[in-house]
Design an enzyme around this catalytic site. Structure first.
Site, PDB file in Angstrom:
ATOM      1  N   GLY A  46       0.671  -1.203  -0.013  1.00 48.06           N
ATOM      2  CA  GLY A  46      -0.106   0.000  -0.170  1.00 48.06           C
ATOM      3  C   GLY A  46       0.965   1.358   0.135  1.00 48.06           C
ATOM      4  N   GLU A 101       4.470   5.024   5.112  1.00 50.46           N
ATOM      5  CA  GLU A 101       3.164   4.223   5.254  1.00 50.46           C
ATOM      6  C   GLU A 101       1.839   4.878   4.675  1.00 50.46           C
ATOM      7  OE1 GLU A 101       1.938   1.361   5.653  1.00 50.46           O
ATOM      8  OE2 GLU A 101       2.423   0.458   7.687  1.00 50.46           O
ATOM      9  N   ASP A 102       1.127   4.087   4.098  1.00 52.78           N
ATOM     10  CA  ASP A 102       0.075   4.886   3.288  1.00 52.78           C
ATOM     11  C   ASP A 102      -1.016   5.072   4.466  1.00 52.78           C
ATOM     12  OD1 ASP A 102      -0.423   1.971   4.379  1.00 52.78           O
ATOM     13  OD2 ASP A 102      -1.351   1.125   2.728  1.00 52.78           O
ATOM     14  N   ASP A 105      -3.553   2.757  11.413  1.00 56.51           N
ATOM     15  CA  ASP A 105      -4.925   2.306  12.009  1.00 56.51           C
ATOM     16  C   ASP A 105      -4.847   2.242  13.310  1.00 56.51           C
ATOM     17  OD1 ASP A 105      -7.647   2.067  11.879  1.00 56.51           O
ATOM     18  OD2 ASP A 105      -7.468   0.051  11.632  1.00 56.51           O
ATOM     19  N   PHE A 154     -13.537   3.074   5.934  1.00 52.99           N
ATOM     20  CA  PHE A 154     -12.586   2.264   5.085  1.00 52.99           C
ATOM     21  C   PHE A 154     -12.533   2.725   3.556  1.00 52.99           C
ATOM     22  CE2 PHE A 154     -11.548  -1.189   1.938  1.00 52.99           C
ATOM     23  CZ  PHE A 154     -10.209  -1.636   2.782  1.00 52.99           C
ATOM     24  N   ASP A 161      -6.132  -0.769  -0.851  1.00 52.54           N
ATOM     25  CA  ASP A 161      -6.723  -1.675  -1.988  1.00 52.54           C
ATOM     26  C   ASP A 161      -8.079  -2.179  -1.107  1.00 52.54           C
ATOM     27  OD1 ASP A 161      -5.305  -3.405   0.094  1.00 52.54           O
ATOM     28  OD2 ASP A 161      -6.020  -5.245  -1.046  1.00 52.54           O
ATOM     29  N   ARG A 167      -5.977   0.137  -6.218  1.00 54.86           N
ATOM     30  CA  ARG A 167      -4.741   0.921  -5.676  1.00 54.86           C
ATOM     31  C   ARG A 167      -4.244   1.908  -6.556  1.00 54.86           C
ATOM     32  NH1 ARG A 167      -2.325  -2.236  -1.615  1.00 54.86           N
ATOM     33  NH2 ARG A 167      -2.633  -4.454  -1.740  1.00 54.86           N
TER      34      ARG A 167
HETATM   35  P1  5GP Z   1      -2.936  -1.170  11.637  1.00 56.43           P
HETATM   36  O1  5GP Z   1      -1.622  -2.116  12.159  1.00 56.43           O
HETATM   37  O2  5GP Z   1      -2.402   0.135  11.913  1.00 56.43           O
HETATM   38  O3  5GP Z   1      -4.081  -1.416  12.203  1.00 56.43           O
HETATM   39  O4  5GP Z   1      -2.959  -1.653  10.154  1.00 56.43           O
HETATM   40  C1  5GP Z   1      -2.667  -0.892   9.182  1.00 56.43           C
HETATM   41  C2  5GP Z   1      -2.772  -1.384   7.904  1.00 56.43           C
HETATM   42  O5  5GP Z   1      -4.153  -1.821   7.782  1.00 56.43           O
HETATM   43  C3  5GP Z   1      -2.620  -0.650   6.672  1.00 56.43           C
HETATM   44  O6  5GP Z   1      -1.179  -0.642   6.380  1.00 56.43           O
HETATM   45  C4  5GP Z   1      -3.614  -1.169   5.771  1.00 56.43           C
HETATM   46  O7  5GP Z   1      -2.825  -2.240   4.883  1.00 56.43           O
HETATM   47  C5  5GP Z   1      -4.877  -1.712   6.419  1.00 56.43           C
HETATM   48  N1  5GP Z   1      -5.744  -0.605   6.630  1.00 56.43           N
HETATM   49  C6  5GP Z   1      -6.214   0.017   7.420  1.00 56.43           C
HETATM   50  N2  5GP Z   1      -7.151   0.977   7.282  1.00 56.43           N
HETATM   51  C7  5GP Z   1      -7.380   0.624   6.055  1.00 56.43           C
HETATM   52  C8  5GP Z   1      -8.215   1.223   4.988  1.00 56.43           C
HETATM   53  O8  5GP Z   1      -9.143   2.192   5.271  1.00 56.43           O
HETATM   54  N3  5GP Z   1      -8.399   0.929   3.876  1.00 56.43           N
HETATM   55  C9  5GP Z   1      -7.644   0.121   3.412  1.00 56.43           C
HETATM   56  N4  5GP Z   1      -7.420  -0.508   2.080  1.00 56.43           N
HETATM   57  N5  5GP Z   1      -6.634  -0.435   4.423  1.00 56.43           N
HETATM   58  C10 5GP Z   1      -6.656  -0.280   5.637  1.00 56.43           C
HETATM   59 MG    MG Z   2       0.271  -0.626   5.025  1.00 58.24          MG
END
Ligand code: 5GP
Ligand code: MG
Length: 188
Positions: A46, A101-102, A105, A154, A161, A167
């Site tokens: 991402g 990072e994209d 969360d 989301f 994606d 993407r």
């Molecule tokens: P974390 O460990 O911070 O909960 O996870 C982050 C990862 O969850 C991101 O790198 C991504 O892969 C996925 N993710 C979290 N929120 C979103 C979202 O709104 N859309 C998408 N496509 N992926 C998300």
């Molecule tokens: Mg990611």
């Protein structure tokens, strides 16, 4: 599917807004790292779209490397457990590292990654995230460079994606419910 963008309910961050913010982040990094040669690490897959735009807005000698990880969400038993699928190609000892990072969360993925990278003794380690959804944050993470605050929805596009699709959308948006088909979002 008629067209990719036809599946979008609402554009949250337009191509123009993203370009503006990426330019500002690049300028800040250029200032903050003056005289240094930062190493930017992107988390596949991402983060790649953001990284490729960001590096072109940084006016410094930089290096790139990539890492791929598989994370397991907080609903699983192994909360915050992350598996390294592809490690960095080069050592980061004594380097000024920026993780790109994209979206952050819960922060669990990044928390694991930072612990893993810190053990390799970089000179410095900071985080640059396009999107920051703090409402679901579990791990305490300092995001030095942040593009946008993200509400609890989301999103797809600009690297993000849904089942490996969307993407390549040039903006960040919310999918129409019809685009999810029968799939449960919780399983993404
Ligand atoms: P974390 O460990 O911070 O909960 O996870 C982050 C990862 O969850 C991101 O790198 C991504 O892969 C996925 N993710 C979290 N929120 C979103 C979202 O709104 N859309 C998408 N496509 N992926 C998300
Ligand atoms: Mg990611």
């Amino acid at each position: 599917m008629e067209s990719l963008s036809g599946d979008i309910e609402e554009v949250l961050f337009s191509q123009e807004q993203i370009a503006q913010v990426v330019g500002e982040l690049g300028a800040r990094i250029t200032d903050d790292y003056a005289g240094k040669n930062p190493l930017l690490i992107s988390v596949l897959r991402g983060g790649v779209v953001f990284m490729s735009d960001l590096v072109r807005r940084i006016d410094l000698p930089i290096a790139l490397d990539f890492m791929a990880i598989a994370s397991y969400g907080p609903e699983t038993r192994d909360m915050g457990v992350v598996q390294v699928i592809k490690d960095l190609d080069d050592a980061i000892t004594d380097k000024d590292v920026i993780i790109v990072e994209d979206v952050i969360d819960t922060g669990l993925t990044l928390n694991y990654l930072m612990t893993n990278l810190k053990a390799r003794r970089p000179r410095s380690l900071s985080v640059c995230a396009l999107l920051d959804r703090t409402v679901r944050r579990i791990a305490d993470i300092e995001v030095k460079y942040k593009g946008f605050d993200l509400p609890d929805v989301f999103v797809v596009g600009y690297g993000l994606d849904f089942k490996e699709q969307y993407r390549n959308l040039p903006f960040v948006g919310i999918l129409k419910e019809s685009a999810y088909g029968d799939d449960d979002l919780d399983s993404v």
